[in-house]
Design a protein around this motif. Structure first.
Motif, short mmCIF file in Angstrom:
data_model
loop_
_atom_site.label_atom_id
_atom_site.label_comp_id
_atom_site.label_asym_id
_atom_site.label_seq_id
_atom_site.Cartn_x
_atom_site.Cartn_y
_atom_site.Cartn_z
N THR A 1 -30.00 60.50 -11.59
CA THR A 1 -29.05 61.19 -10.71
C THR A 1 -29.83 61.81 -9.56
O THR A 1 -30.72 62.62 -9.80
CB THR A 1 -28.29 62.30 -11.47
OG1 THR A 1 -27.58 61.72 -12.56
CG2 THR A 1 -27.32 63.01 -10.54
N SER B 1 -11.93 62.11 -14.56
CA SER B 1 -12.88 61.00 -14.48
C SER B 1 -13.02 60.33 -15.84
O SER B 1 -12.69 60.91 -16.89
CB SER B 1 -14.25 61.51 -14.01
OG SER B 1 -15.21 60.48 -14.09
N THR B 2 -13.53 59.09 -15.81
CA THR B 2 -13.73 58.36 -17.05
C THR B 2 -14.82 59.00 -17.91
O THR B 2 -14.91 58.71 -19.10
CB THR B 2 -14.12 56.90 -16.75
OG1 THR B 2 -15.17 56.88 -15.77
CG2 THR B 2 -12.93 56.13 -16.19
N ASN B 3 -15.65 59.88 -17.32
CA ASN B 3 -16.69 60.53 -18.11
C ASN B 3 -16.24 61.87 -18.68
O ASN B 3 -17.04 62.62 -19.24
CB ASN B 3 -17.97 60.70 -17.29
CG ASN B 3 -17.82 61.71 -16.15
OD1 ASN B 3 -16.76 62.31 -15.99
ND2 ASN B 3 -18.87 61.90 -15.37
N SER C 1 -12.71 57.87 -10.83
CA SER C 1 -11.89 59.08 -10.97
C SER C 1 -10.47 58.79 -10.52
O SER C 1 -10.25 58.00 -9.59
CB SER C 1 -12.46 60.23 -10.13
OG SER C 1 -13.70 60.67 -10.63
N GLY D 1 -20.29 52.56 -12.69
CA GLY D 1 -19.56 53.16 -13.80
C GLY D 1 -18.81 54.41 -13.42
O GLY D 1 -18.20 55.06 -14.27
N LEU D 2 -18.84 54.77 -12.13
CA LEU D 2 -18.16 55.98 -11.66
C LEU D 2 -16.72 55.65 -11.28
O LEU D 2 -16.46 54.71 -10.51
CB LEU D 2 -18.88 56.57 -10.45
CG LEU D 2 -20.31 57.08 -10.68
CD1 LEU D 2 -20.90 57.56 -9.36
CD2 LEU D 2 -20.34 58.19 -11.71
N ASN E 1 -30.35 54.63 -13.46
CA ASN E 1 -29.88 55.63 -14.42
C ASN E 1 -30.27 57.06 -14.06
O ASN E 1 -30.00 57.98 -14.85
CB ASN E 1 -30.36 55.31 -15.84
CG ASN E 1 -29.84 53.98 -16.35
OD1 ASN E 1 -28.70 53.61 -16.08
ND2 ASN E 1 -30.67 53.26 -17.08
N SER F 1 -20.28 61.09 -6.67
CA SER F 1 -20.09 61.63 -8.01
C SER F 1 -18.62 61.48 -8.37
O SER F 1 -17.79 61.17 -7.51
CB SER F 1 -20.48 63.11 -8.04
OG SER F 1 -19.61 63.86 -7.21
N PRO F 2 -18.26 61.70 -9.63
CA PRO F 2 -16.84 61.64 -9.98
C PRO F 2 -15.97 62.56 -9.13
O PRO F 2 -14.87 62.18 -8.72
CB PRO F 2 -16.83 62.06 -11.46
CG PRO F 2 -18.15 61.62 -11.97
CD PRO F 2 -19.10 61.86 -10.83
N SER G 1 -13.07 54.10 -7.44
CA SER G 1 -14.22 53.71 -8.25
C SER G 1 -15.27 53.06 -7.37
O SER G 1 -14.98 52.54 -6.30
CB SER G 1 -13.79 52.73 -9.36
OG SER G 1 -13.16 51.58 -8.79
N GLN H 1 -14.97 64.46 -16.97
CA GLN H 1 -14.87 65.54 -15.99
C GLN H 1 -13.47 65.55 -15.36
O GLN H 1 -12.76 64.55 -15.36
CB GLN H 1 -15.91 65.34 -14.89
CG GLN H 1 -17.35 65.58 -15.32
CD GLN H 1 -18.31 65.40 -14.16
OE1 GLN H 1 -18.56 64.30 -13.69
NE2 GLN H 1 -18.87 66.50 -13.69
#
Length: 329
Positions: A156, A300-302, A222, A219-220, A154, A164-165, A214, A304
């Motif tokens: 970075t 991205s799914t987050n 884009s 979980g990353l 968890n 990263s995304p 992905s 961004q």
């Protein structure tokens, strides 16, 4: 440090990401081992019509930008890295003998980590450099020269080239399945001096395309999307008039570029086209270049997202121009 990174890169060809063995085959005398392993764990998926044919890669309009040639991603657990390094049979894998494995063992056991961080098993991963397959010959692919480094779960990593995304979105840039820029023309075939040539693109084929990149387990993810926005025509000769005069045919509100010719349009100027002013009898065919510009965006799914440099992809067509007295389409 760079030498350690290269040693790890060489060693990892004996074992796949996640600790699984690669598809290795050995020669009869046991002196040569060849293995195929996936360079990166990133997976891509083309969204939409799977029949879209990829015939080439986009060229970024920004000459100072390219998709990443390498990055770092989680690749080894402590157990996997320890098994990889301590299990090296140096005599078979390398001509350098025990030097390779001893150098790696020294680094991970005494200089950096306590027993490869075995006490943190399942609480993080060693991140390692990977190379973008589409950019493997790019000198920048050697810029990811850090040895594998530990990242707690968890967390970075403090590393600009850590996956990263945005890096996933940039990686997907190379994977966009843009079709060849095949234009439709009327007249079809030979053109005629002073007769307008109508040019257009097939809307069913030239439409937005996207690729999702992905990295499983992180979980990353884009999605990078390419949308056609304009067609640029270069007639291949100065003896020609362009329509419009800039040679740039924008996309219409209906999503098309150019208009198909029909008989009721014979007295109209094409919204996208060329008028050749001289025949090619003495010069040979003109090399008509049609270049399609694609606008690139990502999300991205987050949450961004943003834009990436526009990309272009072009095709050259040989055009013969004849000179006749009577004109019939």
């Amino acid at each position: 440090m760079a030498s350690l990174s290269l040693l790890i890169s060489t060693a990892s060809h004996a074992i796949g990401p996640g600790g699984s063995q690669g598809d290795a085959s050995a020669s009869g005398n046991g002196q040569k081992i060849a293995a195929e392993v996936k360079i990166s764990g990133v997976q891509t998926k083309v969204n939409g019509d799977p029949r879209t044919a990829k015939t080439g890669s986009l060229s970024p309009q920004d000459s100072n930008w390219t998709p990443p040639a390498c990055w770092y991603e989680p690749k080894f657990s402590p157990k996997e890295l320890k098994s990889l390094i301590e299990g090296l049979n140096s005599d078979k894998l390398f001509g350098a003998g025990a030097l390779v494995s001893d150098t790696l063992k020294t680094y991970f056991q005494t200089n950096k980590y306590d027993d490869y961080n075995m006490a943190k098993q399942d609480k993080g991963m060693f991140w390692s450099a990977v190379v973008n397959p589409a950019r493997k010959n790019d000198p920048k692919a050697m810029s990811c020269d850090r040895p594998p480094f530990w990242v707690d779960e968890n967390d970075t990593p403090d590393e600009p080239l850590a996956v990263s995304p945005k890096i996933l979105a940039e990686y997907a840039y190379d994977e966009l399945p843009v079709p060849d820029t095949d234009i439709a023309m009327s007249p079809d075939g030979k053109q005629t001096v002073n007769l307008d040539t109508w040019v257009w693109l097939n809307k069913a084929r030239f439409k937005p395309v996207s690729v999702t990149a992905s990295l499983p387990g992180t979980g990353l993810s884009s999605t990078t999307t390419a949308t056609p926005v304009a067609l640029t025509l270069e007639p291949g000769t100065r003896d020609a008039d362009l329509h419009p005069s800039s040679g740039e045919c924008p996309i219409s509100k209906s999503g098309g570029i150019g208009t198909p010719y029909s008989d009721e349009k014979k007295n109209q100027t094409p919204p996208c086209g060329i008028t050749y002013l001289r025949s090619t009898n003495s010069t040979g065919p003109h090399h008509l270049k049609a270049t399609l510009t694609w606008k690139i965006s990502w999300k991205s799914t987050n949450g961004q997202g943003g834009d990436l440099p526009d990309g272009t992809f072009g095709t050259t067509t040989d055009v013969t121009v004849q000179e006749v007295q009577a004109i019939n389409r």
